[in-house]
Design an enzyme around this catalytic site. Structure first.
Site, short mmCIF file in Angstrom:
data_model
loop_
_atom_site.label_atom_id
_atom_site.label_comp_id
_atom_site.label_asym_id
_atom_site.label_seq_id
_atom_site.Cartn_x
_atom_site.Cartn_y
_atom_site.Cartn_z
N GLU A 225 -5.51 -5.36 10.34
CA GLU A 225 -4.52 -4.31 10.54
C GLU A 225 -4.84 -3.53 11.83
O GLU A 225 -5.65 -2.59 11.81
CB GLU A 225 -4.55 -3.32 9.37
CG GLU A 225 -4.22 -3.95 8.03
CD GLU A 225 -3.67 -2.91 7.09
OE1 GLU A 225 -2.50 -3.04 6.72
OE2 GLU A 225 -4.39 -1.97 6.74
N GLY B 184 2.04 2.12 10.66
CA GLY B 184 2.92 3.28 10.52
C GLY B 184 3.59 3.71 11.82
O GLY B 184 4.17 4.79 11.89
N SER C 72 3.26 -2.24 10.35
CA SER C 72 4.70 -2.18 10.59
C SER C 72 5.44 -3.47 10.24
O SER C 72 6.44 -3.82 10.88
CB SER C 72 4.99 -1.77 12.05
OG SER C 72 4.49 -0.46 12.28
N ASN D 50 0.86 -1.19 0.00
CA ASN D 50 0.00 0.00 0.00
C ASN D 50 0.89 1.24 0.00
O ASN D 50 1.47 1.58 1.03
CB ASN D 50 -0.89 -0.04 1.25
CG ASN D 50 -1.73 1.21 1.38
OD1 ASN D 50 -1.86 1.99 0.44
ND2 ASN D 50 -2.32 1.40 2.55
N LYS E 294 -0.02 4.21 -0.30
CA LYS E 294 -0.74 5.34 0.30
C LYS E 294 -0.60 6.59 -0.60
O LYS E 294 -0.50 6.47 -1.81
CB LYS E 294 -0.26 5.61 1.72
CG LYS E 294 -0.20 4.35 2.58
CD LYS E 294 -0.10 4.68 4.04
CE LYS E 294 0.27 3.43 4.80
NZ LYS E 294 -0.01 3.53 6.22
N HIS F 85 -9.62 0.75 4.57
CA HIS F 85 -8.36 0.98 5.30
C HIS F 85 -8.66 1.86 6.51
O HIS F 85 -9.48 2.77 6.43
CB HIS F 85 -7.33 1.64 4.37
CG HIS F 85 -5.96 1.63 4.96
ND1 HIS F 85 -5.57 2.54 5.92
CD2 HIS F 85 -4.90 0.82 4.76
CE1 HIS F 85 -4.33 2.28 6.29
NE2 HIS F 85 -3.90 1.24 5.61
N GLU G 142 -7.14 4.24 7.79
CA GLU G 142 -6.95 5.69 7.59
C GLU G 142 -8.23 6.31 7.03
O GLU G 142 -8.57 7.44 7.34
CB GLU G 142 -5.74 5.93 6.68
CG GLU G 142 -4.44 5.71 7.44
CD GLU G 142 -3.26 5.26 6.62
OE1 GLU G 142 -3.29 5.38 5.38
OE2 GLU G 142 -2.28 4.77 7.22
C1 PEP Z 1 -0.94 -0.03 5.85
O1 PEP Z 1 -1.01 1.15 5.54
O2 PEP Z 1 -1.79 -0.81 5.43
C2 PEP Z 1 0.17 -0.47 6.70
C3 PEP Z 1 0.14 -1.67 7.17
O3 PEP Z 1 1.17 0.45 6.94
P1 PEP Z 1 2.60 0.17 7.64
O4 PEP Z 1 3.15 -1.10 7.06
O5 PEP Z 1 3.43 1.37 7.30
O6 PEP Z 1 2.34 0.03 9.11
#
Ligand code: PEP
Length: 253
Positions: free
Chosen positions: A166, A172, A212, A10, A12, A96, A98
């Site tokens: 997630e 992040g 992460s 992703n 983003k 997601h 976010e």
């Molecule tokens: C994501 O945005 O789906 C995600 C898992 O981000 P990160 O790997 O940066 O934590």
């Protein structure tokens, strides 16, 4: 039933044309396990999707990061599922955290989006996950089950769905869930699917972990029996994404 390992990247709201071309060339040159071992899907911002699709190796696929909840029309700034299909974009990420948190997308809205996207022929990476507050208050599974139920209430065919667990506190932040924490939620979620959707769906739906994930922690996560792959944010923009793709081979050991 063997579930093929799935690794999504992703990107983003990141990247310039030059950066995007560079990431694609790194991916194109990489030696990774064959397609029958791992399915790789990268998700650039909308404006870069056609370019990435045209440059990317044919064994990797692309996903949009969102789509509109119904048929297009007077919805300024939105992109419809029909447009993605018309542009030969096979996948879309829906729900997601976010978007759930920053744009107030409710469970029902996300469920409607998943159902509409599937109906148009898209494959969907549907995201679920709890906040830190929810985890600390002991409601992780209630939250994840409610998010999944809103999808299950509207969807009857799950072949084209990948569920991404997630935890919001891990996205992040550099604070990855422990392999045991990921496995616990994945297996509970599979049990929820078994009891509420059916044993075939529970056995076949891929549940991937996101939060992460990086080159250093992916193998241990991949070794968990109910972790069927990853959705990767930050590390998907770096060469270590290749190592994460390679962690698929852990399942073969
Ligand atoms: C994501 O945005 O789906 C995600 C898992 O981000 P990160 O790997 O940066 O934590």
């Amino acid at each position: 039933m063997a579930r093929k390992f799935f690794v999504g990247g992703n990107w983003k709201c990141n990247g310039t044309l030059d950066e995007v071309k560079k990431i694609v060339s790194i991916l194109n040159e990489a030696e990774v396990p064959p397609e029958d071992v791992v399915e790789v899907v990268v998700s650039p911002p909308f404006v870069f999707l056609p370019l990435v699709k045209s440059l990317l190796r044919s064994d990797f696929s692309v996903a949009a990061q969102n789509c509109w909840v119904r048929r297009g029309g007077a919805f300024t700034g939105e992109i419809s599922a029909e447009m993605l299909i018309n542009s030969n974009i096979p996948w879309v990420i829906v729900g997601h955290s976010e978007r759930r948190l920053l744009l107030n997308e409710s469970n029902e809205f996300v469920g409607d989006k998943v159902a509409y996207a599937l109906l148009q022929g898209l494959k969907v990476i549907a995201c679920v996950g709890e906040t830190l507050e929810q985890r600390e208050s002991g409601s992780t599974m209630n939250v994840v089950a409610a998010q999944t139920k809103a999808i299950a209430d509207r969807v009857s065919h799950w072949e084209n769905v990948v569920l991404a667990y997630e935890p919001v506190w891990a996205i992040g932040t550099g604070k990855v869930a422990t392999p045991a924490q990921a496995q616990e939620v994945h297996s509970e979620l599979r049990k929820w699917l078994h009891d509420n959707v059916g044993p075939e769906v529970a056995a076949s739906v891929r549940i991937i972990y996101g939060g992460s994930v990086n080159g250093a922690n992916c193998e241990e996560q991949a070794a968990q029996p109910d972790v069927d792959g990853f959705l990767v944010g930050g590390a998907s923009l770096k060469p270590e994404f290749i190592d994460i793709i390679k962690s698929a081979t852990v399942k073969k050991k």
